[in-house]
Design an enzyme around this catalytic site. Structure first.
Site, PDB file in Angstrom:
ATOM      1  N   HIS A 100      -0.573   6.912  -0.934  1.00 51.01           N
ATOM      2  CA  HIS A 100      -0.102   7.083   0.445  1.00 51.01           C
ATOM      3  C   HIS A 100       1.409   7.231   0.366  1.00 51.01           C
ATOM      4  O   HIS A 100       2.048   6.615  -0.494  1.00 51.01           O
ATOM      5  CB  HIS A 100      -0.345   5.850   1.301  1.00 51.01           C
ATOM      6  CG  HIS A 100      -1.756   5.388   1.434  1.00 51.01           C
ATOM      7  ND1 HIS A 100      -2.404   4.672   0.468  1.00 51.01           N
ATOM      8  CD2 HIS A 100      -2.631   5.509   2.462  1.00 51.01           C
ATOM      9  CE1 HIS A 100      -3.618   4.375   0.885  1.00 51.01           C
ATOM     10  NE2 HIS A 100      -3.785   4.872   2.091  1.00 51.01           N
ATOM     11  N   ASP A 103       3.172   3.996  -0.106  1.00 52.37           N
ATOM     12  CA  ASP A 103       2.999   3.263  -1.386  1.00 52.37           C
ATOM     13  C   ASP A 103       4.157   3.529  -2.334  1.00 52.37           C
ATOM     14  O   ASP A 103       4.514   2.669  -3.135  1.00 52.37           O
ATOM     15  CB  ASP A 103       1.746   3.733  -2.150  1.00 52.37           C
ATOM     16  CG  ASP A 103       0.488   3.644  -1.348  1.00 52.37           C
ATOM     17  OD1 ASP A 103       0.440   2.845  -0.406  1.00 52.37           O
ATOM     18  OD2 ASP A 103      -0.466   4.382  -1.692  1.00 52.37           O
TER      19      ASP A 103
HETATM   20  C1  XLS Z   1      -9.370   1.737   3.599  1.00 52.99           C
HETATM   21  C2  XLS Z   1      -9.434   3.014   2.926  1.00 52.99           C
HETATM   22  C3  XLS Z   1      -8.111   3.515   2.369  1.00 52.99           C
HETATM   23  C4  XLS Z   1      -8.211   5.001   2.121  1.00 52.99           C
HETATM   24  C5  XLS Z   1      -6.914   5.699   2.028  1.00 52.99           C
HETATM   25  O1  XLS Z   1     -10.376   1.102   3.854  1.00 52.99           O
HETATM   26  O2  XLS Z   1     -10.402   2.943   1.936  1.00 52.99           O
HETATM   27  O3  XLS Z   1      -7.760   2.800   1.224  1.00 52.99           O
HETATM   28  O4  XLS Z   1      -8.944   5.268   0.960  1.00 52.99           O
HETATM   29  O5  XLS Z   1      -6.136   5.554   3.152  1.00 52.99           O
END
Ligand code: XLS
Ligand code: NI
Ligand code: NI
Length: 437
Positions: A100, A103
């Site tokens: 993301h 991140d």
């Molecule tokens: C949350 C999601 C997140 C997505 C990406 O539950 O799994 O981690 O994979 O935003």
């Protein structure tokens, strides 16, 4: 350069009899299965957020893991995360990662500063990718964490929040292209609602689609040649998520003419939370030509929330990989674990154990899934089960020639059908025989 995993050397395949905890027992990256090396069947990816950022905090306690890497300047920490991540991927032989925007770089005082931090880190990561050959599987924007998204992002009641999300997505998409990523994910963290008393569902859904169309248009403009994905999830954080499950998402995509641009990123535990099996969600995606990518974590049958555990269930991994094989394998997608170590597993070695465990689980799943395919009995059973559609009245039905009148005539002549057993228990034993062989 500082080593973050000094006790771990390159993790190698040593076979199932190895007692070395830092070795693969089943994942043999170059072993060819069905004409393709295991690593290309599996396309493992590291999740930046859980692996390098998550410190083990939960609603009842603060971090238990040091993810500051002994540093205090946010940009130094961001670089340390990148260094640690590439060290980990190199040692594990993981060829892809997912991230993301939030991140990889700290948020600044203003959006302009956030943007500057972000692009500086994109450059840093690009250099590491060039040095190691590691690739980006997919990128995404975190449009759920900050207070500005308390009412949603694309589905916010506040147009300014919507615009902020759009600005983030623009940059995250540009970064995905810059880093050669072949996927861009929309996981709608706050795209849902808590109560209909304050919600205009119709406008919220129209707006979400508008945002996705903007992303598609901008992707075309900047040369994004991968797939967009929606990652279905039924609940958490909001009570009613608009992207509940694969079927719901497909309905949304078709209503708004987005189905030709989007595929699905199926997460194992999101399927569980939706009351489905992982393989159900994958099958729905596959039969609708929307199979894209996978977040292969697991939930806990005793906990009704998104535990994001590393997967250890070989049975589930096998049925998942059977679906991947049936879908013809990954194209632009891959297998991201979207998983994190438990709060009590706070050392850096624990991260390595976790990935080895997840990678071995899916390697074994792939081996067993291919054995099921080669064995052939399961597919043959299913084929025979539907053989009444291959001739006679069944063929008339599938050819679209039958009508209610023609079928009534058929029944007047032939009366009640002769039924056959579904043989579920026999098939379950067959799968166990292959699994425990
Ligand atoms: C949350 C999601 C997140 C997505 C990406 O539950 O799994 O981690 O994979 O935003
Ligand atoms: Ni996920
Ligand atoms: Ni999740």
């Amino acid at each position: 350069m500082k080593e973050y995993f000094p006790t771990v050397k390159k993790v190698a395949y040593e076979g199932k009899n190895s007692k070395n905890p830092f070795a693969f027992k089943y994942y043999d990256p170059d072993r060819v299965i069905d004409g393709k090396p295991m690593k290309d069947h599996l396309k493992f990816a590291m999740s930046w957020w859980h692996t390098l950022c998550a410190g083990g905090a939960d609603p009842f306690g603060t971090n238990t893991m040091d993810r500051s890497y002994g540093l205090s300047d946010p940009m130094d920490i961001a670089r340390a995360k990148a260094d640690a991540g590439f060290e980990l991927m190199t040692k594990l032989g993981i060829e892809y990662f997912c991230f993301h925007d939030a991140d990889i770089a700290p948020e600044g005082e203003s959006f302009a500063e956030t943007k500057k931090n972000f692009w500086e880190m994109v450059g840093y990561i690009k250099q590491k990718m060039n040095e190691t050959g590691i690739k980006l599987l997919w990128g995404t924007a975190n449009c759920f964490n900050a207070p500005r998204y308390m009412h949603g992002a694309g589905t916010s009641c506040n147009a300014h929040s919507f615009a902020y999300a759009a600005a983030q997505i623009k940059n995250a998409l540009e970064a995905t292209v810059e880093l050669g990523g072949k996927g861009y994910v929309f996981w709608g963290g706050r795209e849902g609602y808590e109560t209909l008393l304050n919600t205009n569902m119709s406008l919220e859904l129209d707006n979400m689609a508008r945002l996705m169309h903007m992303a598609v248009d901008y992707g075309k403009k900047i040369g994004f040649d991968g797939d967009f994905y929606i990652e279905p999830k039924p609940k958490e954080p909001t009570k009613h998520q608009y992207d509940y499950d694969s079927a719901t998402v497909l309905g949304f995509l078709r209503k708004y003419g987005l189905d030709k641009y989007f595929k699905l990123n199926i997460e194992a535990n999101h399927a569980t939370l939706a009351g489905h099996t992982f393989e159900h969600e994958l099958t729905v995606a596959r039969i609708n030509n929307a199979f894209g990518s996978i977040d292969a974590n697991s939930g806990d049958p005793n906990l009704g929330w998104d535990t994001d555990k590393f997967p250890t269930d070989v049975y589930s991994a096998t049925l998942c990989m059977l679906e991947v094989i049936r879908a013809g394998g990954f194209t632009n997608g891959g297998l991201n674990f979207d998983a994190k170590v438990r709060r009590g597993s706070f050392t850096f070695e624990d991260i390595v154990y976790a990935y080895i465990s997840g990678m071995d689980t899916f390697a074994l799943g792939l081996i067993k899934a291919y054995e099921i395919v080669c064995d052939g009995r399961l597919d043959e059973f299913v084929k025979n089960r539907y053989s009444s559609y291959e001739s006679g009245v069944g063929k008339e039905i599938t050819d679209g020639k039958a009508t209610l009148e023609s079928l009534e005539s058929y029944i007047l002549e032939n009366d009640r059908p002769i039924m056959e057993s579904g043989r579920q228990e026999y098939l379950e034993t067959l799968i166990n025989n292959i699994l425990f062989d």
